[in-house]
Design a protein around this motif. Structure first.
Motif, PDB file in Angstrom:
ATOM      1  N   GLY A  35       0.836  -1.202   0.000  1.00 49.39           N
ATOM      2  CA  GLY A  35       0.000   0.000   0.000  1.00 49.39           C
ATOM      3  C   GLY A  35       0.866   1.247   0.000  1.00 49.39           C
ATOM      4  O   GLY A  35       1.869   1.322   0.723  1.00 49.39           O
ATOM      5  N   GLN A  55      -0.530  -5.160   3.439  1.00 49.53           N
ATOM      6  CA  GLN A  55      -1.771  -5.814   3.865  1.00 49.53           C
ATOM      7  C   GLN A  55      -1.575  -7.325   3.766  1.00 49.53           C
ATOM      8  O   GLN A  55      -0.955  -7.807   2.824  1.00 49.53           O
ATOM      9  CB  GLN A  55      -2.951  -5.422   2.964  1.00 49.53           C
ATOM     10  CG  GLN A  55      -3.275  -3.945   2.943  1.00 49.53           C
ATOM     11  CD  GLN A  55      -4.306  -3.599   1.886  1.00 49.53           C
ATOM     12  OE1 GLN A  55      -4.564  -4.367   0.962  1.00 49.53           O
ATOM     13  NE2 GLN A  55      -4.896  -2.430   2.009  1.00 49.53           N
ATOM     14  N   TYR A  74      -8.334  -8.266   6.490  1.00 47.16           N
ATOM     15  CA  TYR A  74      -6.875  -8.289   6.489  1.00 47.16           C
ATOM     16  C   TYR A  74      -6.296  -7.294   7.492  1.00 47.16           C
ATOM     17  O   TYR A  74      -6.935  -6.330   7.899  1.00 47.16           O
ATOM     18  CB  TYR A  74      -6.305  -8.012   5.095  1.00 47.16           C
ATOM     19  CG  TYR A  74      -6.856  -6.801   4.387  1.00 47.16           C
ATOM     20  CD1 TYR A  74      -6.442  -5.511   4.713  1.00 47.16           C
ATOM     21  CD2 TYR A  74      -7.786  -6.950   3.362  1.00 47.16           C
ATOM     22  CE1 TYR A  74      -6.935  -4.408   4.039  1.00 47.16           C
ATOM     23  CE2 TYR A  74      -8.294  -5.851   2.688  1.00 47.16           C
ATOM     24  CZ  TYR A  74      -7.863  -4.585   3.034  1.00 47.16           C
ATOM     25  OH  TYR A  74      -8.368  -3.498   2.378  1.00 47.16           O
ATOM     26  N   TYR A  75      -5.072  -7.600   7.900  1.00 48.74           N
ATOM     27  CA  TYR A  75      -4.293  -6.699   8.743  1.00 48.74           C
ATOM     28  C   TYR A  75      -3.601  -5.705   7.816  1.00 48.74           C
ATOM     29  O   TYR A  75      -3.016  -6.096   6.804  1.00 48.74           O
ATOM     30  CB  TYR A  75      -3.260  -7.492   9.542  1.00 48.74           C
ATOM     31  CG  TYR A  75      -2.304  -6.617  10.312  1.00 48.74           C
ATOM     32  CD1 TYR A  75      -2.675  -6.049  11.526  1.00 48.74           C
ATOM     33  CD2 TYR A  75      -1.046  -6.348   9.811  1.00 48.74           C
ATOM     34  CE1 TYR A  75      -1.801  -5.244  12.239  1.00 48.74           C
ATOM     35  CE2 TYR A  75      -0.159  -5.543  10.510  1.00 48.74           C
ATOM     36  CZ  TYR A  75      -0.538  -4.995  11.721  1.00 48.74           C
ATOM     37  OH  TYR A  75       0.322  -4.184  12.414  1.00 48.74           O
ATOM     38  N   ALA A  76      -3.663  -4.421   8.156  1.00 45.88           N
ATOM     39  CA  ALA A  76      -3.064  -3.385   7.311  1.00 45.88           C
ATOM     40  C   ALA A  76      -2.123  -2.508   8.132  1.00 45.88           C
ATOM     41  O   ALA A  76      -2.434  -2.131   9.267  1.00 45.88           O
ATOM     42  CB  ALA A  76      -4.154  -2.522   6.677  1.00 45.88           C
ATOM     43  N   SER A  77      -0.997  -2.210   7.558  1.00 49.29           N
ATOM     44  CA  SER A  77      -0.059  -1.250   8.126  1.00 49.29           C
ATOM     45  C   SER A  77       0.095  -0.122   7.107  1.00 49.29           C
ATOM     46  O   SER A  77       0.680  -0.310   6.049  1.00 49.29           O
ATOM     47  CB  SER A  77       1.295  -1.920   8.393  1.00 49.29           C
ATOM     48  OG  SER A  77       2.230  -0.980   8.881  1.00 49.29           O
ATOM     49  N   LYS A  78      -0.492   1.042   7.431  1.00 48.13           N
ATOM     50  CA  LYS A  78      -0.499   2.180   6.514  1.00 48.13           C
ATOM     51  C   LYS A  78       0.488   3.229   7.023  1.00 48.13           C
ATOM     52  O   LYS A  78       0.332   3.759   8.115  1.00 48.13           O
ATOM     53  CB  LYS A  78      -1.905   2.783   6.437  1.00 48.13           C
ATOM     54  CG  LYS A  78      -2.964   1.775   6.032  1.00 48.13           C
ATOM     55  CD  LYS A  78      -4.361   2.293   6.297  1.00 48.13           C
ATOM     56  CE  LYS A  78      -5.380   1.180   6.090  1.00 48.13           C
ATOM     57  NZ  LYS A  78      -6.733   1.571   6.493  1.00 48.13           N
ATOM     58  N   LYS A  97      -1.940   1.129  12.168  1.00 49.38           N
ATOM     59  CA  LYS A  97      -2.121  -0.321  12.111  1.00 49.38           C
ATOM     60  C   LYS A  97      -3.591  -0.627  12.369  1.00 49.38           C
ATOM     61  O   LYS A  97      -4.155  -0.167  13.366  1.00 49.38           O
ATOM     62  CB  LYS A  97      -1.245  -1.003  13.155  1.00 49.38           C
ATOM     63  CG  LYS A  97       0.242  -0.805  12.920  1.00 49.38           C
ATOM     64  CD  LYS A  97       1.062  -1.462  14.002  1.00 49.38           C
ATOM     65  CE  LYS A  97       2.554  -1.266  13.750  1.00 49.38           C
ATOM     66  NZ  LYS A  97       3.365  -1.885  14.811  1.00 49.38           N
ATOM     67  N   ASP A 100      -8.831  -4.335   8.666  1.00 55.80           N
ATOM     68  CA  ASP A 100      -9.726  -3.754   7.660  1.00 55.80           C
ATOM     69  C   ASP A 100     -10.668  -4.810   7.090  1.00 55.80           C
ATOM     70  O   ASP A 100     -10.260  -5.949   6.835  1.00 55.80           O
ATOM     71  CB  ASP A 100      -8.930  -3.123   6.519  1.00 55.80           C
ATOM     72  CG  ASP A 100      -8.188  -1.864   6.962  1.00 55.80           C
ATOM     73  OD1 ASP A 100      -8.291  -1.510   8.150  1.00 55.80           O
ATOM     74  OD2 ASP A 100      -7.514  -1.257   6.120  1.00 55.80           O
ATOM     75  N   SER A 125     -12.472   0.106   8.946  1.00 56.91           N
ATOM     76  CA  SER A 125     -11.170  -0.073   9.579  1.00 56.91           C
ATOM     77  C   SER A 125     -11.306   0.015  11.098  1.00 56.91           C
ATOM     78  O   SER A 125     -11.989   0.900  11.613  1.00 56.91           O
ATOM     79  CB  SER A 125     -10.182   0.997   9.102  1.00 56.91           C
ATOM     80  OG  SER A 125      -9.928   0.856   7.722  1.00 56.91           O
ATOM     81  N   THR A 188      -3.125   0.507  -3.683  1.00 58.80           N
ATOM     82  CA  THR A 188      -2.577  -0.802  -3.348  1.00 58.80           C
ATOM     83  C   THR A 188      -2.451  -1.656  -4.599  1.00 58.80           C
ATOM     84  O   THR A 188      -3.254  -1.545  -5.526  1.00 58.80           O
ATOM     85  CB  THR A 188      -3.457  -1.565  -2.331  1.00 58.80           C
ATOM     86  OG1 THR A 188      -4.758  -1.777  -2.880  1.00 58.80           O
ATOM     87  CG2 THR A 188      -3.548  -0.818  -1.008  1.00 58.80           C
ATOM     88  N   GLY A 190      -1.943  -5.796  -5.177  1.00 57.56           N
ATOM     89  CA  GLY A 190      -1.932  -7.033  -4.414  1.00 57.56           C
ATOM     90  C   GLY A 190      -1.999  -8.275  -5.263  1.00 57.56           C
ATOM     91  O   GLY A 190      -2.411  -8.235  -6.425  1.00 57.56           O
TER      92      GLY A 190
END
Length: 196
Positions: A35, A55, A74-78, A97, A100, A125, A188, A190
């Motif tokens: 992302g 993600q 999903y786990y997201a780190s933006k 973090k 989402d 989120s 993003t 993916g």
């Protein structure tokens, strides 16, 4: 006789194809994405540089008659870069973090194992700890624990593999201070794999 037999075969093939389009399909898989995020600030407190996050999670797809619903989790780190325009804080990087959950509606065009998709829908989120990790000592704990946004994009399916390009536009002001309207913007790219 031959014409009647050929007509009957064509009719059976056409009926079988039309019924196959009406039968529901189901897929379940895993995904990962990079992302590229920035944080908009209408209060002009800072400028935001685009940084790279990730993600990791699951996706499912239920389709019928050429349309589908695709929920994901999903786990997201933006990550975003922060450059202050005033002397209110130190420049650095911030990381959001979250867990989402997008719900995408779409359609697929293609035949057999290869197809192209267009999808869009809301994303919800939930912050991992209700805080933003920042590289400096700046106080960034006044951020909301939940937010919403909208996602749209295109994708391709090649047998069990998927590729997606999406844009996420935040709808919720992340800052609890109403003077600073701050929202995530993110592209993003993916890849995924369907194991069902």
């Amino acid at each position: 006789m031959k014409k009647s037999l050929l007509t009957l075969i064509c009719l059976l093939v056409a009926v079988g194809f039309s019924q196959a389009q009406l039968l529901p399909t189901f897929k379940l898989g895993v995904k990962g994405a990079l992302g590229f995020s920035s944080l908009s600030s209408e209060g002009k407190m800072f400028n935001s540089d685009t940084k790279t996050g990730f993600q990791l999670g699951l996706w499912g797809r239920v389709g019928i008659a050429g349309f589908h619903v695709q929920p994901e989790a999903y786990y997201a780190s933006k990550k975003v870069g922060i450059e202050y325009t005033q002397a209110e804080g130190e420049d650095g990087d911030a990381t959001f973090k979250s867990f989402d959950v997008p719900v995408l509606l779409g359609t697929k065009i293609g035949l057999g194992p290869i197809g192209f998709r267009i999808q869009a829908g809301p994303v919800f989120s939930f912050a991992q700890d209700g805080k933003v990790n920042f590289t400096t000592a700046t106080d960034w704990d006044k951020y909301k624990k939940t937010s919403t946004g909208i996602i749209g994009g295109i994708g391709a399916d090649i047998s069990k593999f998927t590729v997606d390009l999406r844009y996420e536009h935040g709808l919720t002001n992340l800052n609890e201070n109403s003077n600073y309207d701050q929202k995530i913007r993110m592209w993003t790219i993916g890849v995924g794999f369907a194991f069902l």
